[in-house]
Design an enzyme around this catalytic site. Structure first.
Site, PDB file in Angstrom:
ATOM      1  N   GLY B   9      20.578  81.403  43.596  1.00 51.03           N
ATOM      2  CA  GLY B   9      21.162  80.193  42.849  1.00 51.03           C
ATOM      3  C   GLY B   9      21.663  80.450  41.700  1.00 51.03           C
ATOM      4  O   GLY B   9      22.066  81.495  41.294  1.00 51.03           O
ATOM      5  N   MET B  11      20.998  81.038  38.454  1.00 46.48           N
ATOM      6  CA  MET B  11      20.110  82.206  37.888  1.00 46.48           C
ATOM      7  C   MET B  11      20.455  83.241  38.777  1.00 46.48           C
ATOM      8  O   MET B  11      21.053  84.098  38.203  1.00 46.48           O
ATOM      9  CB  MET B  11      18.792  81.787  37.343  1.00 46.48           C
ATOM     10  CG  MET B  11      18.565  80.821  36.459  1.00 46.48           C
ATOM     11  SD  MET B  11      19.352  81.483  34.925  1.00 46.48           S
ATOM     12  CE  MET B  11      18.007  82.632  34.360  1.00 46.48           C
ATOM     13  N   GLY B  12      19.672  83.265  39.863  1.00 49.60           N
ATOM     14  CA  GLY B  12      19.552  84.159  40.675  1.00 49.60           C
ATOM     15  C   GLY B  12      20.885  85.131  41.094  1.00 49.60           C
ATOM     16  O   GLY B  12      20.901  86.448  41.199  1.00 49.60           O
ATOM     17  N   ASP B  30      18.776  84.315  50.152  1.00 49.95           N
ATOM     18  CA  ASP B  30      18.502  82.931  49.815  1.00 49.95           C
ATOM     19  C   ASP B  30      18.691  82.314  51.249  1.00 49.95           C
ATOM     20  O   ASP B  30      19.148  82.510  52.114  1.00 49.95           O
ATOM     21  CB  ASP B  30      19.828  82.564  48.916  1.00 49.95           C
ATOM     22  CG  ASP B  30      19.739  81.199  48.276  1.00 49.95           C
ATOM     23  OD1 ASP B  30      19.261  81.265  47.108  1.00 49.95           O
ATOM     24  OD2 ASP B  30      19.939  80.477  48.856  1.00 49.95           O
ATOM     25  N   ARG B  31      17.933  80.840  51.030  1.00 48.34           N
ATOM     26  CA  ARG B  31      18.224  80.019  52.446  1.00 48.34           C
ATOM     27  C   ARG B  31      19.577  79.734  52.640  1.00 48.34           C
ATOM     28  O   ARG B  31      19.830  79.350  53.837  1.00 48.34           O
ATOM     29  CB  ARG B  31      17.146  78.771  52.177  1.00 48.34           C
ATOM     30  CG  ARG B  31      15.786  79.064  52.091  1.00 48.34           C
ATOM     31  CD  ARG B  31      15.107  77.925  51.936  1.00 48.34           C
ATOM     32  NE  ARG B  31      15.149  77.147  50.778  1.00 48.34           N
ATOM     33  CZ  ARG B  31      14.819  75.928  50.239  1.00 48.34           C
ATOM     34  NH1 ARG B  31      13.992  75.467  51.053  1.00 48.34           N
ATOM     35  NH2 ARG B  31      15.429  75.291  49.173  1.00 48.34           N
ATOM     36  N   LYS B 165       7.705  82.813  27.515  1.00 45.31           N
ATOM     37  CA  LYS B 165       8.848  81.892  27.763  1.00 45.31           C
ATOM     38  C   LYS B 165       8.613  80.345  27.520  1.00 45.31           C
ATOM     39  O   LYS B 165       9.726  79.521  27.312  1.00 45.31           O
ATOM     40  CB  LYS B 165       9.459  82.086  29.319  1.00 45.31           C
ATOM     41  CG  LYS B 165      10.512  81.449  29.875  1.00 45.31           C
ATOM     42  CD  LYS B 165      11.725  81.682  28.907  1.00 45.31           C
ATOM     43  CE  LYS B 165      12.965  81.232  29.556  1.00 45.31           C
ATOM     44  NZ  LYS B 165      13.094  79.804  30.267  1.00 45.31           N
TER      45      LYS B 165
END
Lengths: 293, 293, 293, 293
Positions: B9, B11-12, B30-31, B165
């Site tokens: 997405g 970020m990825g 990814d889907r 985080k």
């Protein structure tokens, strides 16, 4: 250009040095003769050549500033300009502007940020006043401000400089509180090996990188768990004024106000309000109370 | 080295790009077939050469992460390592580490900061896990992190990365709230000509200079009074978890919690609790109430 | 005894009635001739027999009270007494006492609680001033206060009455907020069948039983989910002054201040500070923002 | 009717007495043989005649309650009913109901308020569970509750009783904090002669009269300035759960949360977060810090 500078303490002394490095003439006055260039305010005003003269006041807010303004109203002439660069409450600025204005003397208020780092990095300046008075000071503002495009703003009318600086400090309170809360929580968790190294890592690439974070890392490098310090913090007035201004304008300031209140609480040896909580718990629940020693 | 990356997405996708630019091989799944390099998780694992394999999970926290971990526990082999780089709650990390550890698979949790700016500036990484698993990932961490000495920390044991985080985000909430409160107050004051210019000036020489302040100036340059925006803010979970962790450890977090609560309130069309306040004022004082339309 | 009463609004009108029921003579003045007994302040003073005269001022705090005090300073005689029973700020009391004292006129400040229920139940009175002036008013205080041992206190010097009433109101803000927060939370939970019945049950045997709770039940009986009300609450000044007094004395007041801020927020159609939060989230994370319509 | 009662501490012991005074039979069990009527849980169950049996559990929330429920699941029979009257977290109730329900045993959760005053005044009860189970307990509820129409509610499904009691306690935290803040502020002001007398006067005719206020006056009568107490307050869990429930439902609870945090802070000898504030002030401003002794 030539500037009279009144108040040569931690801030004023360094500002004199920075302005001189920029090639201007500064005649400084302080009650402490060891640092003062002249023996009196009157002598300072005399030593400033011709007209118009410009005098920067850098003394504690409140009574000290008021009495210097009163003296300058007598000593200066129409066309001269006074800058209040101390941490005055913005509500004092209009009074000072009116008092001096009645004698034809201009007034500019300047909020100054930068602390002990200002000599080296420059002082951020938030300035309020009429364009003509502000314009006259421009060379001095240029000398004091950091290099680069930022660090100076003519924020608006008389009072706008100190108001902006006051809000700056209010924001500062809440930012400090933000890091402080995070630090305390991280210190409580067993899984984190070194909170200091976590803070250090945040200095680049994170959303929360900032100069205050850099300072926090400096502090942790000096004393990893801040074991040498007491959890005790003064407040300088501007946090209080920020909350009061918010109340005047019906603006909710929950984070800034919380940050002010934790400072108040930090200065109490024992909390009166928590005595009442303890007393009430004991009354209704028979909960044990702790006695003072 | 070679990395399997699950979740491409906002970020990825950018992380895949940044890791590839550093010369590593990334096989992404990814889907969404438009962005995926392989057709399934099983295919991704097959495509990773030899052993040990390393798979980075970058999918939404909670159920999505859990089901990917479950699948990987079946697909991977002893000696392989899984990194959870999503915004998982730190309490999930020990569960995932135990589940994978039972199969001989290592687990590392990585808190990742950097948002849409990460591709260009690098991602700050807070990592938890055993030294041997963290060591194996070092080339990938190097590729992702910003240049320079900061932006990466091996924070401690499993969970320490996500915990750090999470606290980072809690601090972020309160810092944003600090600027937001100051901005609202300045906007209310007549004497200040341009709040945007005051904010801009703060970017150098002040105690409150920060990357968030730079972003605030960007935002004000796009829309000086933010007139196009609604005062509505989601929260992503990490602020909530920060407060819950503080409660677990009896740490007072007044500023961070206030910042979470203002977000909750911002999403209410009308405030139920303030209905009760209005009702009570009417009951005892006969104060007028406002009716819903 | 005989009393002049200035201001016959919601509070003053009922107080006249209650004092008369106790057998005293009240000559009331109001700008509204429909409720006034006399045509002017001067006429009111003339109608009061002999000396010393006693005049109770029950008009809005600030300018209205000041101008009545100014007029009374001219109309009354040495030995007379003025009571300010309005919601004046305690800092005004010393000024009024000095102004009247210079003419030999006594001054008493009285904080009055009781709202629309006072006529029936009596008004709680917190009184400040010199013993001799307070003593003179005792029959009126007796007439106004509730039956029983409570509901009246000579709290201290001039200003102590209004200060005590102001703190009373600050406490009131936080108590209302406490019930309001609890009510909103209960309304959110599916397992609870009727929040109103839970509130009703709390009226006996619980730690939180109170008159405000009784009023909350009344309100819920009229409108179980307060669906007819907007979540909008004014504040009358005393909450603000309480916070300001706390700041003057460096006393942390987190719950009372939170209660004031929720009122401020309730009156904003859209929250400026949350626009800034939304803008910042969009800047660093690409989070979607909601546009104004 | 006949009741088994497990846990005869401060609360349970008095409840046994109150139920017996109402003419019911109570067989109590406690680990402390001095107060126990039977030697074991098994013996208690045996001593209860016939079917259905009813057992009230009044032991500390968490592990102790869980282990009693586990034992009862083995000892009781289908058709029996267990009441958990302890301060259990509402999330435990569904688990207990399911565990017991699997054996055909009914479950009711009861939040109990009243503290040390309950024996005399009655206990307020907030009850959750199925109508049939609640109905069976009605005589006991009648015995425990205060006289009059209030003090008892069947709040809803399993969990609703403890949830309501939890919110009750959250409200209690903020009400106590309200009085405590007001008390501290009044104590700071020179003009007020006796804060205790101001508090006493508030007990009638004011908006803030309440049982907690009466208790505050009791406490001040014992120790006018609470000089014998430390400002130290424990919290029992329910305040924490209230905030956690609010976070789950995105309900802002600023006053209740502030009241929880002041308790956390009251238990710290020194505040870690304020050490960080002190460190930062020193870093940027050269402000003096206080060293630990």
């Amino acid at each position: 250009m030539q500037l009279g500078l009144i108040g040569l303490g931690k801030m004023g002394g360094n500002m004199r040095e920075r302005i001189r490095r920029a090639g201007h003439t500064v005649i400084g006055y302080d009650r402490n003769p060891d640092v003062s260039d002249v023996g009196s305010l009157a002598e300072l005003v005399e030593r400033l050549d011709g007209s118009p003269r410009t005098v920067w006041v850098m003394v504690p807010a409140g009574g000290a500033t008021q009495s210097v303004v009163d003296e300058l109203a007598e000593l200066l002439s129409p066309g001269d300009t006074v800058v209040d660069g101390g941490n005055s409450r913005w509500t004092d600025d209009e009074k000072h502007a009116a008092e001096l204005g009645a004698k034809g003397i201009g007034f500019v208020d300047a909020g100054v940020s930068g602390g002990v780092w200002g000599l080296q990095n420059g002082y951020a300046l938030m300035v309020g006043g009429d364009e003509e008075h502000v314009q006259r000071l421009q060379p001095i503002f240029e000398a004091l401000k950091p290099e680069g495009p930022y660090g100076y703003v003519h924020a608006g009318k008389v009072g706008a400089g100190h108001f902006s600086k006051m809000v700056h400090n209010g924001i500062e309170y809440a930012m400090m509180q933000a890091y402080a809360e995070g630090w305390e929580l991280l210190e409580k968790v067993d899984s984190v090996t070194s909170v200091r190294e976590v803070f250090r890592s945040w200095q680049e690439g994170t959303v929360i990188r900032s100069w205050l974070l850099d300072l926090a890392v400096n502090a942790l490098d000096e004393d990893e768990h801040l074991a040498k310090l007491r959890g005790y913090a003064e407040d300088s007035g501007e946090g209080r004024w920020t909350v009061e201004a918010a109340i005047d304008h019906a603006v909710p300031l929950p984070a800034i106000t919380a940050s002010l209140f934790t400072r108040f609480a930090s200065r109490q040896d024992d909390s009166p309000q928590m005595k009442m909580i303890a007393a009430l718990r004991n009354q209704f629940g028979g909960h044990a109370v702790e006695a003072t020693e």
